[in-house]
Design an enzyme around this catalytic site. Structure first.
Site, PDB file in Angstrom:
ATOM      1  N   HIS A  76      15.482  85.014  49.915  1.00  0.00           N
ATOM      2  CA  HIS A  76      16.845  84.495  50.005  1.00  0.00           C
ATOM      3  C   HIS A  76      17.485  84.379  48.626  1.00  0.00           C
ATOM      4  O   HIS A  76      16.814  84.427  47.586  1.00  0.00           O
ATOM      5  CB  HIS A  76      16.840  83.129  50.702  1.00  0.00           C
ATOM      6  CG  HIS A  76      16.054  82.066  49.996  1.00  0.00           C
ATOM      7  ND1 HIS A  76      16.626  81.192  49.101  1.00  0.00           N
ATOM      8  CD2 HIS A  76      14.740  81.734  50.056  1.00  0.00           C
ATOM      9  CE1 HIS A  76      15.700  80.358  48.638  1.00  0.00           C
ATOM     10  NE2 HIS A  76      14.538  80.664  49.193  1.00  0.00           N
TER      11      HIS A  76
ATOM     12  N   CYS B 285      11.240  79.448  49.169  1.00  0.00           N
ATOM     13  CA  CYS B 285      10.214  80.478  49.360  1.00  0.00           C
ATOM     14  C   CYS B 285      10.284  81.465  48.202  1.00  0.00           C
ATOM     15  O   CYS B 285       9.768  81.187  47.134  1.00  0.00           O
ATOM     16  CB  CYS B 285      10.444  81.170  50.699  1.00  0.00           C
ATOM     17  SG  CYS B 285      10.202  80.078  52.117  1.00  0.00           S
TER      18      CYS B 285
END
Length: 274
Positions: A194, A210
């Site tokens: 992301h 993440c």
């Protein structure tokens, strides 16, 4: 010299000059062509990645989806974490994404032995997630729904819970401008590749998230990655990613929204580097 010899000499000299002119013309034609009087550069050799733009252009302000992303002060970022074309170190087939958590790099494998390398920031979930995955959903300016475990640790996030509809996409959304949703088999791993508004976290290990990229880089990656692209996470090229046994990573997201149309059945990666 006889008349016959003189004519023979003239013909031989004329042939030589004509051949030389034809050779020069063929070289000029092979170097470039013209369309409408304008020179056109020859196409790059097959399987060679076209060059990227300069950093000032790649990381300039971007208007996207009605939102204005600020420019990135790329001069303040270690150059190894800026987008660039490098020799592919992974040995994977083109189209594969390889995340090297030790080097804080993400590689998108391209044809011709090349890869596009992006710098990444890694949260605890990024370090502790392991295994092969497949990109099964892609989203522009995604909604963020923190999981219950994250809300329990940070109660102020309750206003963005699933019951409250999540946090709309936007400039301060932790998932940034784009998100690639990773599945194993047909199961959402809850882990994401992301974007992030926090450009200064790239190349570092941060407290949450993440695998995060500069927003301009995740937009570039999003546009290049096909659906169902394989993803491999490794703690060093050629090494498996081993999750510590004494801690449980909390994913950044609560799951793909119910009713979302996925990209198709996940495929097994048959030639991974594990």
């Amino acid at each position: 010299m006889s008349t016959t010899e003189i004519e023979s000499y003239r013909l031989s000299r004329r042939g030589f000059l004509n051949a030389a002119a034809l050779g020069a013309a063929s070289i000029a034609v092979s170097a470039c062509t013209t369309v409408g009087g304008q020179p056109v550069e020859p196409p790059p050799p097959a399987n060679v990645e076209p060059p990227l733009l300069d950093y000032a252009t790649m990381y300039a302000p971007v208007s996207d989806g009605g939102l204005d992303l600020p420019g990135i002060p790329f001069e303040k970022i270690d150059e190894q974490f800026l987008r660039q074309i490098v020799p592919d170190p992974t040995g994977q087939r083109p189209g594969t994404i390889v995340v090297d958590t030790a080097g804080h790099h993400l590689y998108l494998v391209r044809p011709g032995g090349q890869a596009i390398r992006y710098g990444v920031g890694l949260g605890r979930a990024g370090f502790e997630w392991s295994g092969d995955a497949v990109v099964q959903w892609k989203q522009k300016w995604p909604k963020w729904t923190p999981p219950d475990e994250m809300i329990a640790r940070q109660p102020e996030l309750a206003k963005y819970s699933a019951d409250n509809g999540g946090m709309p996409g936007g400039l301060t959304n932790p998932l940034g401008a784009r998100a690639l949703y990773l599945f194993q088999g047909n199961q959402d791993t809850l882990y994401r590749l992301h974007g992030s508004p926090e450009w200064n976290s790239i190349g570092k290990s941060v407290s949450s998230g993440c695998v995060r990229l500069i927003n301009q880089d995740i937009i570039d990656l999003y546009d290049r990655v096909p659906g169902k692209a394989p993803v491999i996470v490794t703690s060093g090229i050629g090494e498996p990613m081993d999750a510590p046994a004494n801690r449980k990573a909390i994913p950044i997201d609560d799951g793909v929204p119910e009713g979302s149309i996925l990209l198709g059945a996940a495929r097994t990666i048959s030639d991974s580097i594990f």
